[in-house]
Design a protein around this motif. Structure first.
Motif, mmCIF file in Angstrom:
data_model
loop_
_atom_site.group_PDB
_atom_site.id
_atom_site.type_symbol
_atom_site.label_atom_id
_atom_site.label_comp_id
_atom_site.label_asym_id
_atom_site.label_seq_id
_atom_site.Cartn_x
_atom_site.Cartn_y
_atom_site.Cartn_z
ATOM 1 N N ASP A 1 -42.744 7.776 0.343
ATOM 2 C CA ASP A 1 -43.176 8.011 -1.366
ATOM 3 C C ASP A 1 -43.247 6.588 -1.727
ATOM 4 O OD1 ASP A 1 -44.199 9.141 -2.769
ATOM 5 O OD2 ASP A 1 -42.785 10.775 -3.686
ATOM 6 N N ASP A 2 -43.030 6.805 -3.393
ATOM 7 C CA ASP A 2 -42.543 4.966 -4.128
ATOM 8 C C ASP A 2 -41.156 4.587 -3.834
ATOM 9 O OD1 ASP A 2 -44.601 5.916 -4.918
ATOM 10 O OD2 ASP A 2 -44.377 6.058 -6.771
ATOM 11 N N VAL A 3 -40.299 5.805 -3.212
ATOM 12 C CA VAL A 3 -39.018 6.114 -2.953
ATOM 13 C C VAL A 3 -38.758 6.689 -2.102
ATOM 14 C CG1 VAL A 3 -37.869 5.087 -5.133
ATOM 15 C CG2 VAL A 3 -37.732 7.431 -4.790
ATOM 16 N N PRO A 4 -37.831 6.652 -0.941
ATOM 17 C CA PRO A 4 -37.838 7.681 0.448
ATOM 18 C C PRO A 4 -37.229 9.090 -0.553
ATOM 19 C CG PRO A 4 -36.693 5.740 0.828
ATOM 20 C CD PRO A 4 -37.138 5.244 -0.225
ATOM 21 N N ARG A 5 -38.130 9.716 0.326
ATOM 22 C CA ARG A 5 -37.886 10.976 0.464
ATOM 23 C C ARG A 5 -36.605 11.860 1.341
ATOM 24 N NH1 ARG A 5 -41.160 12.264 -3.831
ATOM 25 N NH2 ARG A 5 -39.074 13.511 -5.041
ATOM 26 N N PRO A 6 -35.752 12.215 1.209
ATOM 27 C CA PRO A 6 -34.813 12.446 2.014
ATOM 28 C C PRO A 6 -35.074 14.089 2.500
ATOM 29 C CG PRO A 6 -33.405 12.238 -0.383
ATOM 30 C CD PRO A 6 -34.943 11.775 -0.337
ATOM 31 N N GLN B 1 -24.089 31.942 23.505
ATOM 32 C CA GLN B 1 -25.653 31.292 23.658
ATOM 33 C C GLN B 1 -25.699 33.059 22.680
ATOM 34 O OE1 GLN B 1 -25.127 32.308 27.481
ATOM 35 N NE2 GLN B 1 -25.146 30.383 27.493
ATOM 36 N N PRO B 2 -25.933 32.514 20.880
ATOM 37 C CA PRO B 2 -26.130 33.541 19.935
ATOM 38 C C PRO B 2 -27.904 34.081 20.259
ATOM 39 C CG PRO B 2 -26.735 31.046 19.543
ATOM 40 C CD PRO B 2 -26.261 30.812 21.002
ATOM 41 N N ARG B 3 -27.810 34.681 19.311
ATOM 42 C CA ARG B 3 -29.657 35.166 19.310
ATOM 43 C C ARG B 3 -30.232 34.450 18.516
ATOM 44 N NH1 ARG B 3 -30.313 40.792 17.675
ATOM 45 N NH2 ARG B 3 -30.176 39.960 15.860
ATOM 46 N N MET B 4 -29.538 34.088 17.368
ATOM 47 C CA MET B 4 -30.575 33.122 16.671
ATOM 48 C C MET B 4 -29.915 31.749 16.388
ATOM 49 S SD MET B 4 -32.935 35.016 13.909
ATOM 50 C CE MET B 4 -34.091 33.943 13.954
ATOM 51 N N GLY B 5 -30.114 30.782 16.071
ATOM 52 C CA GLY B 5 -29.517 29.627 15.497
ATOM 53 C C GLY B 5 -29.323 29.402 14.616
ATOM 54 N N ILE B 6 -28.565 28.498 13.472
ATOM 55 C CA ILE B 6 -28.199 28.846 11.983
ATOM 56 C C ILE B 6 -29.182 27.539 11.790
ATOM 57 C CG2 ILE B 6 -26.808 28.777 10.026
ATOM 58 C CD1 ILE B 6 -25.063 30.669 12.172
ATOM 59 N N GLY B 7 -30.480 27.051 10.864
ATOM 60 C CA GLY B 7 -30.456 26.310 9.579
ATOM 61 C C GLY B 7 -30.682 26.259 9.142
ATOM 62 N N LEU B 8 -29.959 24.863 8.966
ATOM 63 C CA LEU B 8 -30.559 24.267 6.472
ATOM 64 C C LEU B 8 -30.997 23.665 6.316
ATOM 65 C CD1 LEU B 8 -26.291 24.535 5.698
ATOM 66 C CD2 LEU B 8 -28.204 26.021 5.989
ATOM 67 N N ALA B 9 -32.143 23.835 6.299
ATOM 68 C CA ALA B 9 -32.741 22.585 5.387
ATOM 69 C C ALA B 9 -32.876 22.660 4.170
ATOM 70 C CB ALA B 9 -34.345 22.791 5.647
ATOM 71 N N ILE B 10 -32.506 21.023 3.906
ATOM 72 C CA ILE B 10 -32.323 20.780 1.979
ATOM 73 C C ILE B 10 -33.278 19.554 1.960
ATOM 74 C CG2 ILE B 10 -30.410 20.227 0.323
ATOM 75 C CD1 ILE B 10 -28.436 20.945 2.491
ATOM 76 N N VAL B 11 -34.471 20.227 0.759
ATOM 77 C CA VAL B 11 -35.306 19.427 1.075
ATOM 78 C C VAL B 11 -35.938 18.924 -0.492
ATOM 79 C CG1 VAL B 11 -36.751 20.601 2.725
ATOM 80 C CG2 VAL B 11 -36.941 21.414 0.272
ATOM 81 N N SER B 12 -36.453 17.334 -0.178
ATOM 82 C CA SER B 12 -36.801 16.915 -1.864
ATOM 83 C C SER B 12 -38.451 17.267 -2.040
ATOM 84 C CB SER B 12 -36.614 15.435 -1.763
ATOM 85 O OG SER B 12 -35.773 15.177 -1.601
ATOM 86 N N ASP B 13 -38.355 17.232 -3.393
ATOM 87 C CA ASP B 13 -39.826 17.468 -4.464
ATOM 88 C C ASP B 13 -40.249 19.036 -4.812
ATOM 89 O OD1 ASP B 13 -42.939 16.814 -5.261
ATOM 90 O OD2 ASP B 13 -43.046 16.672 -3.044
#
Ligand SMILES: [Zn+2]
Length: 402
Positions: free
Chosen positions: A63-68, A140-152
């Motif tokens: 973007d005009d500046v990188p969006r992390p 061997q978990p049933r589901m994995g854990i995910g964090l999505a920490i977003v811009s915009d």
């Protein structure tokens, strides 16, 4: 590791959570569209908090500046990943004089953490990190854990959530908790949205002196009649109610009307009004647009005028999320256990970023405890909500994933 251990771990990190939130709020994170330098510096600070994950990486957007956009993952599940999605950016502070203390100088008073972005979305961002850290997964978990920490998120989400979807970060087995809306007692989980439609209607007539109306075409008269007739037609045609939504019916509201002439003795040649429409998902918004276009054109022509209809914004809502899904059940049970309320699923008028997931056909649940002071001066969050929401996320992840 028992559920009591999980809750104890979160409780033990209370001071760290408060400290992390205060440090984060000191770093402005305004997107370029809002006149800011982006979320980069805040993202770097947040990354230092992500300890104990298997993989932490960035999926930045140009973007005009990188969006992390930060992804943190734990475990590889047989049945996909349980995600908590939060956002780094804030809205601008607005009128600075309305703030009792500077928006980027957080302060803690009586269990309240004041600062711009404290509740939107700082509380949930920090809570999700400490919740994920508190849950140990088996090999061997049933589901994995995910964090999505977003811009915009506060502008278009194109450089944030949509970018992650486009880059293939998620899969069809995944489920999403999006803590970016809620009630003070945490009793509602948002599972569906109405279509959001903004229409502008402009009538062109002919300007003359007000004493000789028959020489011209009064656009305000044509526009006003048209507005009243459109409301009658639309409310009749789109009048269904759905008790799983609040409010239960579609809403069709005239809102903005442009000024016409500056003086009283001129018949205006132009009248322009706008409608804010939140339509139950069972209806087709494109059909509504055609109906408005047809009606406006006919009525204007009959009175010697001309009408234009502009679609200012249309956000089609995705499929409502499944309240029978185990992710909803795990979240609801955890809300009940931590907050002592019986959570209810609800559809709202539209505008959360969960819709990006629902448009893919995925299940996304919007929930947090909220004091409801977001996008206002003197925004704050309760320390108690920060800690209790972290406990709720940790319990839900533990029940879903282990
Ligand atoms: Zn938000």
């Amino acid at each position: 590791m028992s559920e009591e251990d999980v809750l104890r771990r979160v409780e033990a990190s209370r001071e760290h959570m408060v400290d992390a939130l205060v440090r984060m709020l000191r770093i402005p994170a305004l997107g370029p569209m809002n006149g800011g330098a982006g979320e980069g510096e805040r993202a770097s600070m947040v990354e230092t908090l992500l300890n104990g994950f298997d993989r932490v990486y960035r999926v930045d957007a140009a973007d005009d500046v990188p969006r992390p956009n930060i992804i943190a993952r734990k475990g590889h599940g047989a049945k996909g990943t349980a995600w908590i999605v939060t956002h780094l950016d804030t809205v601008p502070p607005g009128e600075l004089s309305a703030w009792e203390s500077p928006p980027w100088e957080p302060r803690i008073v009586d269990g309240r953490i004041h600062g711009l972005g404290a509740e939107d979305n700082g509380q949930a961002l920090i809570a999700s990190i400490y919740a994920a850290i508190a849950v140990d997964l088996p090999p061997q978990p049933r589901m994995g854990i995910g964090l999505a920490i977003v811009s915009d998120e506060e502008t278009l989400s194109v450089k944030g959530i949509q970018h992650l979807i486009d880059e293939g970060e998620f899969s069809a087995d995944d489920v999403f908790i999006v803590p970016d809306w809620g009630l003070p007692d945490g009793s509602l989980v948002e599972v569906a949205e109405k279509h959001l439609l903004w229409l502008g209607v402009t009538v062109h007539g002919k300007q003359v002196h007000a004493s000789r109306p028959s020489d011209g075409v009064n656009a305000l008269r044509v526009g006003s009649r048209l507005l009243v007739e459109l409301l009658d037609i639309l409310e009749e045609r789109y009048g269904d109610e759905d008790p799983s939504f609040s409010p239960e019916a579609s809403t069709i509201e005239p809102t903005k009307r442009d000024p016409t002439v500056d003086n009283i003795n001129t018949i205006p040649s132009r009248d322009s009004f706008h409608l804010d429409i939140r339509l139950l998902p069972r209806y087709d918004p494109h059909e509504l647009i055609s109906l408005v276009e047809r009606t406006a054109e006919e009525r204007a022509r009959e009175q010697g005028a001309r009408a234009e209809v502009e679609v200012v914004q249309l956000t089609v809502s995705g499929r409502p999320s499944d309240t029978g899904h185990e992710a909803f059940q795990a979240l609801a049970r955890s809300i009940r256990d931590v907050h002592g309320v019986e959570p209810r699923a609800v559809g709202i008028g539209g505008g959360t970023c969960a819709n990006f997931f629902r448009l893919q056909g995925w299940n996304a649940y919007v929930w947090q405890s909220s004091e409801g002071k977001v996008h206002q001066p003197n925004e704050y969050c309760l320390t108690e909500n920060l800690v209790d929401d972290a406990k709720t996320f940790a319990l839900a992840l533990s029940r879903l994933c282990r």
